[in-house]
Motif scaffolding. Structure first.
Motif, PDB file in Angstrom:
ATOM      1  N   THR A  93       5.412  -6.560 -11.298  1.00 32.19           N
ATOM      2  CA  THR A  93       5.959  -6.428 -12.651  1.00 32.19           C
ATOM      3  C   THR A  93       5.067  -5.498 -13.462  1.00 32.19           C
ATOM      4  OG1 THR A  93       4.688  -8.265 -13.574  1.00 32.19           O
ATOM      5  CG2 THR A  93       6.833  -8.804 -12.557  1.00 32.19           C
ATOM      6  N   ALA A  94       5.587  -5.034 -14.581  1.00 33.74           N
ATOM      7  CA  ALA A  94       4.792  -4.191 -15.475  1.00 33.74           C
ATOM      8  C   ALA A  94       3.541  -4.945 -15.930  1.00 33.74           C
ATOM      9  CB  ALA A  94       5.625  -3.757 -16.677  1.00 33.74           C
ATOM     10  N   LYS A  95       3.704  -6.222 -16.250  1.00 27.35           N
ATOM     11  CA  LYS A  95       2.565  -7.030 -16.697  1.00 27.35           C
ATOM     12  C   LYS A  95       1.510  -7.144 -15.598  1.00 27.35           C
ATOM     13  CE  LYS A  95       1.572 -11.455 -18.896  1.00 27.35           C
ATOM     14  NZ  LYS A  95       2.117 -12.705 -19.413  1.00 27.35           N
ATOM     15  N   GLU A  96       1.939  -7.348 -14.370  1.00 23.68           N
ATOM     16  CA  GLU A  96       0.995  -7.438 -13.247  1.00 23.68           C
ATOM     17  C   GLU A  96       0.265  -6.118 -13.049  1.00 23.68           C
ATOM     18  OE1 GLU A  96       3.355 -10.727 -10.475  1.00 23.68           O
ATOM     19  OE2 GLU A  96       3.843  -8.601 -10.270  1.00 23.68           O
ATOM     20  N   ARG A  97       0.981  -5.020 -13.159  1.00 23.86           N
ATOM     21  CA  ARG A  97       0.345  -3.705 -12.993  1.00 23.86           C
ATOM     22  C   ARG A  97      -0.649  -3.432 -14.121  1.00 23.86           C
ATOM     23  NH1 ARG A  97       5.496  -0.004 -11.652  1.00 23.86           N
ATOM     24  NH2 ARG A  97       6.641  -1.764 -12.521  1.00 23.86           N
TER      25      ARG A  97
ATOM     26  N   MET B 147       5.695   4.445 -19.249  1.00 25.49           N
ATOM     27  CA  MET B 147       6.748   4.705 -18.264  1.00 25.49           C
ATOM     28  C   MET B 147       7.160   3.458 -17.496  1.00 25.49           C
ATOM     29  SD  MET B 147       6.203   8.525 -16.773  1.00 25.49           S
ATOM     30  CE  MET B 147       4.494   8.511 -16.342  1.00 25.49           C
ATOM     31  N   ILE B 148       6.292   2.460 -17.401  1.00 22.17           N
ATOM     32  CA  ILE B 148       6.657   1.242 -16.643  1.00 22.17           C
ATOM     33  C   ILE B 148       7.180   0.141 -17.570  1.00 22.17           C
ATOM     34  CG2 ILE B 148       5.084   1.764 -14.749  1.00 22.17           C
ATOM     35  CD1 ILE B 148       3.282  -0.555 -15.845  1.00 22.17           C
ATOM     36  N   MET B 149       7.128   0.377 -18.871  1.00 19.74           N
ATOM     37  CA  MET B 149       7.613  -0.645 -19.823  1.00 19.74           C
ATOM     38  C   MET B 149       9.137  -0.608 -19.908  1.00 19.74           C
ATOM     39  SD  MET B 149       4.846  -0.331 -22.893  1.00 19.74           S
ATOM     40  CE  MET B 149       5.593  -1.609 -23.861  1.00 19.74           C
TER      41      MET B 149
ATOM     42  N   GLY C 160      -1.774  -8.806 -24.648  1.00 21.93           N
ATOM     43  CA  GLY C 160      -1.141  -8.799 -23.337  1.00 21.93           C
ATOM     44  C   GLY C 160      -2.209  -8.988 -22.277  1.00 21.93           C
ATOM     45  N   PRO C 161      -2.014  -8.401 -21.115  1.00 20.54           N
ATOM     46  CA  PRO C 161      -3.014  -8.528 -20.054  1.00 20.54           C
ATOM     47  C   PRO C 161      -4.373  -7.989 -20.493  1.00 20.54           C
ATOM     48  CG  PRO C 161      -0.981  -7.590 -19.196  1.00 20.54           C
ATOM     49  CD  PRO C 161      -0.848  -7.621 -20.685  1.00 20.54           C
ATOM     50  N   TYR C 162      -5.420  -8.673 -20.061  1.00 16.07           N
ATOM     51  CA  TYR C 162      -6.784  -8.233 -20.370  1.00 16.07           C
ATOM     52  C   TYR C 162      -7.752  -8.820 -19.357  1.00 16.07           C
ATOM     53  CZ  TYR C 162      -8.154 -12.769 -22.369  1.00 16.07           C
ATOM     54  OH  TYR C 162      -8.461 -14.098 -22.547  1.00 16.07           O
ATOM     55  N   VAL C 163      -8.939  -8.231 -19.291  1.00 20.94           N
ATOM     56  CA  VAL C 163     -10.050  -8.767 -18.508  1.00 20.94           C
ATOM     57  C   VAL C 163     -11.298  -8.696 -19.377  1.00 20.94           C
ATOM     58  CG1 VAL C 163      -9.134  -8.218 -16.204  1.00 20.94           C
ATOM     59  CG2 VAL C 163     -10.549  -6.547 -17.391  1.00 20.94           C
ATOM     60  N   GLY C 164     -12.136  -9.691 -19.230  1.00 21.77           N
ATOM     61  CA  GLY C 164     -13.357  -9.785 -20.017  1.00 21.77           C
ATOM     62  C   GLY C 164     -13.426 -11.155 -20.659  1.00 21.77           C
ATOM     63  N   GLU C 165     -14.371 -11.288 -21.585  1.00 23.43           N
ATOM     64  CA  GLU C 165     -14.533 -12.564 -22.271  1.00 23.43           C
ATOM     65  C   GLU C 165     -13.247 -12.965 -22.984  1.00 23.43           C
ATOM     66  OE1 GLU C 165     -17.887 -13.197 -24.836  1.00 23.43           O
ATOM     67  OE2 GLU C 165     -19.114 -11.811 -23.661  1.00 23.43           O
ATOM     68  N   GLU C 166     -13.005 -14.278 -23.061  1.00 25.97           N
ATOM     69  CA  GLU C 166     -11.853 -14.759 -23.813  1.00 25.97           C
ATOM     70  C   GLU C 166     -11.989 -14.342 -25.266  1.00 25.97           C
ATOM     71  OE1 GLU C 166     -10.219 -18.668 -23.481  1.00 25.97           O
ATOM     72  OE2 GLU C 166     -11.002 -18.870 -21.443  1.00 25.97           O
TER      73      GLU C 166
ATOM     74  N   THR D  68      -2.791   5.624 -10.305  1.00 28.72           N
ATOM     75  CA  THR D  68      -1.478   6.146  -9.906  1.00 28.72           C
ATOM     76  C   THR D  68      -0.848   5.239  -8.851  1.00 28.72           C
ATOM     77  OG1 THR D  68      -2.124   8.406 -10.444  1.00 28.72           O
ATOM     78  CG2 THR D  68      -0.293   8.141  -8.898  1.00 28.72           C
ATOM     79  N   THR D  69      -1.654   4.773  -7.924  1.00 27.14           N
ATOM     80  CA  THR D  69      -1.163   3.859  -6.881  1.00 27.14           C
ATOM     81  C   THR D  69      -0.684   2.549  -7.493  1.00 27.14           C
ATOM     82  OG1 THR D  69      -2.658   4.859  -5.268  1.00 27.14           O
ATOM     83  CG2 THR D  69      -1.797   2.673  -4.740  1.00 27.14           C
ATOM     84  N   ILE D  70      -1.442   2.030  -8.451  1.00 27.51           N
ATOM     85  CA  ILE D  70      -1.059   0.776  -9.119  1.00 27.51           C
ATOM     86  C   ILE D  70       0.248   0.967  -9.877  1.00 27.51           C
ATOM     87  CG2 ILE D  70      -1.671  -0.834 -10.982  1.00 27.51           C
ATOM     88  CD1 ILE D  70      -4.646  -0.419 -10.073  1.00 27.51           C
ATOM     89  N   PHE D  71       0.350   2.039 -10.668  1.00 27.56           N
ATOM     90  CA  PHE D  71       1.552   2.269 -11.463  1.00 27.56           C
ATOM     91  C   PHE D  71       2.783   2.475 -10.580  1.00 27.56           C
ATOM     92  CE2 PHE D  71      -1.468   3.696 -14.909  1.00 27.56           C
ATOM     93  CZ  PHE D  71      -1.152   2.670 -15.786  1.00 27.56           C
TER      94      PHE D  71
END
Length: 151
Positions: A20-24, A149-151, A57-63, A11-14
């Motif tokens: 930006t939406a992408k950063e969040r 909601m942030i898009m 879009g944004p992701y974390v983990g292995e390529e 909730t804090t991040i959003f």
């Protein structure tokens, strides 16, 4: 499950409209991967309805080589067509599965709806067999509502 605490942090991040939406969304990916022990890869795919493809879009983990996925192909592609959550307890027994990594054992994909249209999805891979519960689905549905909601 730490979902109550994660919901508060998300909730804090959003709410941070300075990012930006992408950063969040990237921060949400990190929060989920770091906060849930069996979330090993967390990312978003977004739909291009003209080309009937999903784009990473944004992701974390292995390529991943799967930066563009046709609608209908793999779990993500199936969700783009069905508009329903898809939980795969064991990827080995799933016919239409695109392998991203040899270590992935399970996957959950939840669609993101904006104005009634499936605009994307959150995709989570786990290196644990059958780790996802209805609580995961419920939490990820909430995440997707916030992303819309942030898009």
């Amino acid at each position: 499950m730490p979902f109550k605490n994660l919901k508060h942090q998300a909730t804090t991040i959003f709410a941070n409209d300075k990012a930006t939406a992408k950063e969040r969304m990237a921060q949400i990916c990190e929060l989920l991967r770091d906060g849930v022990g069996y979330y090993d890869w967390v990312g978003f795919y977004f739909a291009n309805h003209d080309t009937k493809t999903l784009h990473l879009g944004p992701y974390v983990g292995e390529e991943t080589d799967h930066t563009v996925i046709p609608f209908g192909k793999g779990i993500c592609g199936q969700v783009a067509v069905s508009n329903n959550n898809f939980v795969v307890p064991d990827v080995k027994i799933q016919d239409n599965y695109i392998a991203c990594s040899m270590t992935v054992k399970a996957e959950i994909v939840v669609p993101i709806f904006k104005d009634g249209v499936n605009v994307g999805q959150i995709d989570i891979d786990s290196n644990t067999i059958d780790p996802f519960s209805p609580k995961d689905e419920e939490f990820l549905e909430w995440i997707c509502e916030q992303v819309a909601m942030i898009m």
